[in-house]
Design a protein around this motif. Sequence first.
Motif, mmCIF file in Angstrom:
data_model
loop_
_atom_site.group_PDB
_atom_site.id
_atom_site.type_symbol
_atom_site.label_atom_id
_atom_site.label_comp_id
_atom_site.label_asym_id
_atom_site.label_seq_id
_atom_site.Cartn_x
_atom_site.Cartn_y
_atom_site.Cartn_z
ATOM 1 N N SER A 60 18.849 2.610 26.879
ATOM 2 C CA SER A 60 19.534 2.834 25.605
ATOM 3 C C SER A 60 18.502 3.197 24.552
ATOM 4 O O SER A 60 17.327 2.826 24.655
ATOM 5 N N GLY A 61 18.941 3.904 23.552
ATOM 6 C CA GLY A 61 18.035 4.250 22.462
ATOM 7 C C GLY A 61 18.510 5.470 21.707
ATOM 8 O O GLY A 61 19.086 6.395 22.281
ATOM 9 N N ALA A 62 18.278 5.459 20.393
ATOM 10 C CA ALA A 62 18.561 6.613 19.544
ATOM 11 C C ALA A 62 17.247 7.303 19.209
ATOM 12 O O ALA A 62 16.179 6.685 19.268
ATOM 13 N N PRO A 63 17.285 8.589 18.865
ATOM 14 C CA PRO A 63 16.049 9.252 18.435
ATOM 15 C C PRO A 63 15.425 8.518 17.255
ATOM 16 O O PRO A 63 16.122 8.026 16.370
ATOM 17 N N GLN A 64 14.114 8.450 17.263
ATOM 18 C CA GLN A 64 13.389 7.742 16.204
ATOM 19 C C GLN A 64 12.298 8.649 15.668
ATOM 20 O O GLN A 64 11.611 9.328 16.430
ATOM 21 N N TRP A 65 12.162 8.688 14.363
ATOM 22 C CA TRP A 65 11.085 9.456 13.766
ATOM 23 C C TRP A 65 9.758 8.752 14.050
ATOM 24 O O TRP A 65 9.708 7.550 14.335
ATOM 25 N N ALA A 66 8.682 9.494 13.951
ATOM 26 C CA ALA A 66 7.360 8.926 14.191
ATOM 27 C C ALA A 66 7.022 7.903 13.114
ATOM 28 O O ALA A 66 7.216 8.154 11.921
ATOM 29 N N THR A 67 6.531 6.738 13.524
ATOM 30 C CA THR A 67 6.109 5.742 12.546
ATOM 31 C C THR A 67 4.782 6.123 11.909
ATOM 32 O O THR A 67 4.398 5.557 10.885
ATOM 33 N N TYR A 68 4.079 7.079 12.499
ATOM 34 C CA TYR A 68 2.938 7.675 11.824
ATOM 35 C C TYR A 68 3.484 8.893 11.091
ATOM 36 O O TYR A 68 4.334 9.623 11.583
ATOM 37 N N ALA A 69 3.028 9.112 9.865
ATOM 38 C CA ALA A 69 3.545 10.220 9.083
ATOM 39 C C ALA A 69 2.496 11.327 9.048
ATOM 40 O O ALA A 69 1.892 11.655 10.063
ATOM 41 N N ASN A 70 2.281 11.904 7.888
ATOM 42 C CA ASN A 70 1.279 12.952 7.770
ATOM 43 C C ASN A 70 -0.102 12.424 8.137
ATOM 44 O O ASN A 70 -0.381 11.234 8.032
ATOM 45 N N SER A 71 -0.963 13.331 8.546
ATOM 46 C CA SER A 71 -2.343 12.977 8.869
ATOM 47 C C SER A 71 -3.278 13.615 7.846
ATOM 48 O O SER A 71 -2.952 14.647 7.251
ATOM 49 N N TYR A 72 -4.436 12.993 7.686
ATOM 50 C CA TYR A 72 -5.370 13.416 6.632
ATOM 51 C C TYR A 72 -6.779 13.503 7.200
ATOM 52 O O TYR A 72 -7.176 12.693 8.038
ATOM 53 N N ILE A 73 -7.526 14.492 6.706
ATOM 54 C CA ILE A 73 -8.882 14.696 7.216
ATOM 55 C C ILE A 73 -9.887 14.750 6.077
ATOM 56 O O ILE A 73 -9.572 15.145 4.958
ATOM 57 N N PHE A 74 -11.097 14.335 6.383
ATOM 58 C CA PHE A 74 -12.250 14.697 5.576
ATOM 59 C C PHE A 74 -12.739 16.037 6.100
ATOM 60 O O PHE A 74 -12.907 16.218 7.316
ATOM 61 N N THR A 75 -12.942 16.971 5.211
ATOM 62 C CA THR A 75 -13.483 18.253 5.649
ATOM 63 C C THR A 75 -14.981 18.109 5.875
ATOM 64 O O THR A 75 -15.601 17.113 5.488
ATOM 65 N N THR A 76 -15.554 19.112 6.498
ATOM 66 C CA THR A 76 -17.009 19.086 6.713
ATOM 67 C C THR A 76 -17.744 19.086 5.377
ATOM 68 O O THR A 76 -18.857 18.557 5.278
ATOM 69 N N LYS A 77 -17.129 19.662 4.361
ATOM 70 C CA LYS A 77 -17.721 19.633 3.019
ATOM 71 C C LYS A 77 -17.673 18.212 2.460
ATOM 72 O O LYS A 77 -18.672 17.688 1.965
ATOM 73 N N GLY A 78 -16.498 17.575 2.532
ATOM 74 C CA GLY A 78 -16.368 16.236 1.982
ATOM 75 C C GLY A 78 -17.174 15.200 2.732
ATOM 76 O O GLY A 78 -17.729 14.266 2.130
ATOM 77 N N ALA A 79 -17.264 15.354 4.056
ATOM 78 C CA ALA A 79 -17.961 14.359 4.873
ATOM 79 C C ALA A 79 -19.466 14.364 4.641
ATOM 80 O O ALA A 79 -20.146 13.401 4.993
ATOM 81 N N LYS A 80 -19.987 15.419 4.047
ATOM 82 C CA LYS A 80 -21.427 15.473 3.764
ATOM 83 C C LYS A 80 -21.837 14.496 2.664
ATOM 84 O O LYS A 80 -23.006 14.131 2.560
ATOM 85 N N ASP A 81 -20.864 14.100 1.841
ATOM 86 C CA ASP A 81 -21.164 13.208 0.727
ATOM 87 C C ASP A 81 -20.580 11.827 1.017
ATOM 88 O O ASP A 81 -19.373 11.612 0.894
ATOM 89 N N PRO A 82 -21.411 10.863 1.389
ATOM 90 C CA PRO A 82 -20.899 9.528 1.708
ATOM 91 C C PRO A 82 -20.186 8.860 0.540
ATOM 92 O O PRO A 82 -19.315 8.013 0.743
ATOM 93 N N LYS A 83 -20.511 9.251 -0.690
ATOM 94 C CA LYS A 83 -19.825 8.679 -1.848
ATOM 95 C C LYS A 83 -18.366 9.139 -1.889
ATOM 96 O O LYS A 83 -17.478 8.380 -2.279
ATOM 97 N N VAL A 84 -18.139 10.378 -1.512
ATOM 98 C CA VAL A 84 -16.768 10.894 -1.451
ATOM 99 C C VAL A 84 -15.969 10.124 -0.407
ATOM 100 O O VAL A 84 -14.827 9.713 -0.642
ATOM 101 N N VAL A 85 -16.573 9.918 0.756
ATOM 102 C CA VAL A 85 -15.900 9.210 1.844
ATOM 103 C C VAL A 85 -15.602 7.775 1.433
ATOM 104 O O VAL A 85 -14.486 7.267 1.611
#
Length: 542
Positions: A366-391
């Motif tokens: 039994s079961g009904a369709p369920q949306w993902a409990t994880y929603a949008n995903s987010y990344i640090f870009t290679t530009k942002g990851a270069k600065d540890p203060k940004v992270v």
Amino acid sequence: MIKKWKKASTVALGLTLSASLVACGSNDSGDKTAASASPSAAPAKQEPVKIDWLGYDSNAQVENPDTNPVVKLVQDKFNVKFNLWYADAQKWDETLNMRFAAGEMPDFMKISNIQTLPKLITQNVAAPIDEALVRKVAPNYAKYIDSVNKNAWDFGKVNGKLYALPGTNPRSMYPTVIVWRQDWLSKVGITKTPETLTEVEDALTKFRNNDPDGNGKKDTYGMSDFAIPIIMGAFGRPAFDDVKAAAKEPARALMPMLKDGKVVTAATQPEMREALDVLSKWYKAGLIDPEFITSENTTGYWADSQAFYNNKIGLTGKGMFYHWRNVLEPNNPADTLGGQYVNFNKSQPNGTIAFGKAPTGPKGASGAPQWATYANSYIFTTKGAKDPKVVEATLKMIDATFTDYDYFLTVTQGIKDQDWKLNGEQFVNMDKDPAKNVNAKGWNVFNPTNGGFSQKRDKFLFDFAEKNVKTKGYEPLALPATNAFAKSSNALAKSTIEAYFKIITGELPIDAFDEYVKKYYANGGTEVEKEWTEAYNQMLGK
């Protein structure tokens, strides 16, 4: 297939990120002489950390960001200065790909679809981030993800490395709803909401034959397309979570699932043959509206069911609990109930509804369709990851939405005592311009992972869900994009939809399912599932 990411510079970013943050967070400047020469001097105010920010849905540009009170509050709290990016949500990938090609990128950003992550890596846009670092700097966020869906971390991995931080969607802890016409059940003599497939069939049969709307005509049916995945779920993972969407989108017609350590197509599994056999018999008996192919949603919002509103069917689904909420929130004079319940009540002011459970099939599924409990995903870009203060600043901002209730309400609802207030523990919305886009107001711009206080803010809503609509669900399996799927999915999806519709309507016998499966694998399905499994294992670093 997905190519293994081996750019040395990006790997180095991920390997050095943790160590850099430790250095940046140290109180030891390294200049002992200067420190001892003026022991009583006040520490100099540090320059704000500059962040190019696209960590939100970007449905509208923030108006007057230099004076926006929410923007200012976040900047002051974390000593940051934002350059707020905007990308039209309807042209998200197109807009960003042009800017990436021009060498521009934000520091932190939402990604439109987790399947685009491998491409962002090969474009040298997405940077890896040490999961241990995330757990150290944002421990409350990490703890919450673990409690909601620990596997959510895996969906942001490629070759075993974490690239994307998972967002959360607490409302998706509850599957899509199963809604019955309670007045119809009572009219045909059913006193208990159906819970088994046999009981569902009995109710639908009486809806068809016993004139539940009392107009003296045999013009009612049991169900239409919204309930089809629920019936499939009584046999195993449904082939589709949305029949209307499956007819248009290959990814919704060819849904992956795990079985015996491999990723396979839900639509080709023998359990769906059993489901189709039942659905075809129900269609022949008149229990399914013949117009299900064109959907019970003929206009308006996707969760609206005109067939349900207009006395044509007595069972619907697909929407969420907040769409069909039929109880007013006490002490909230602005409450207007769920939108779909309101629409139903306008059409049928004397009609009543009952929330049902996903029916149990002959083998206990039994079961009904369920949306993902994880929603949008987010990344640090290679530009942002270069600065540890940004992270570090970004992770601290994320963690604050899991520890500081007032801060969470500010970044999601606006300014305290102006846009919202608390009566004890009860959140009171005071928004004076609800029609205005929230992003334009600066709301939900700095809440990338949806925070950890949704249940507290919306306590009445979640209590309603817990009491009325908690049932079993089938959550989707997220996978990276693969070449075989891109190559074959259109043709495979078309053959799948044609076979399913023709079998249900009786144009083809149930034995046609076996021929459909055979052709599916001969025409690219084998390679699709092979690459799916490889991509899934590669994502987990296996």
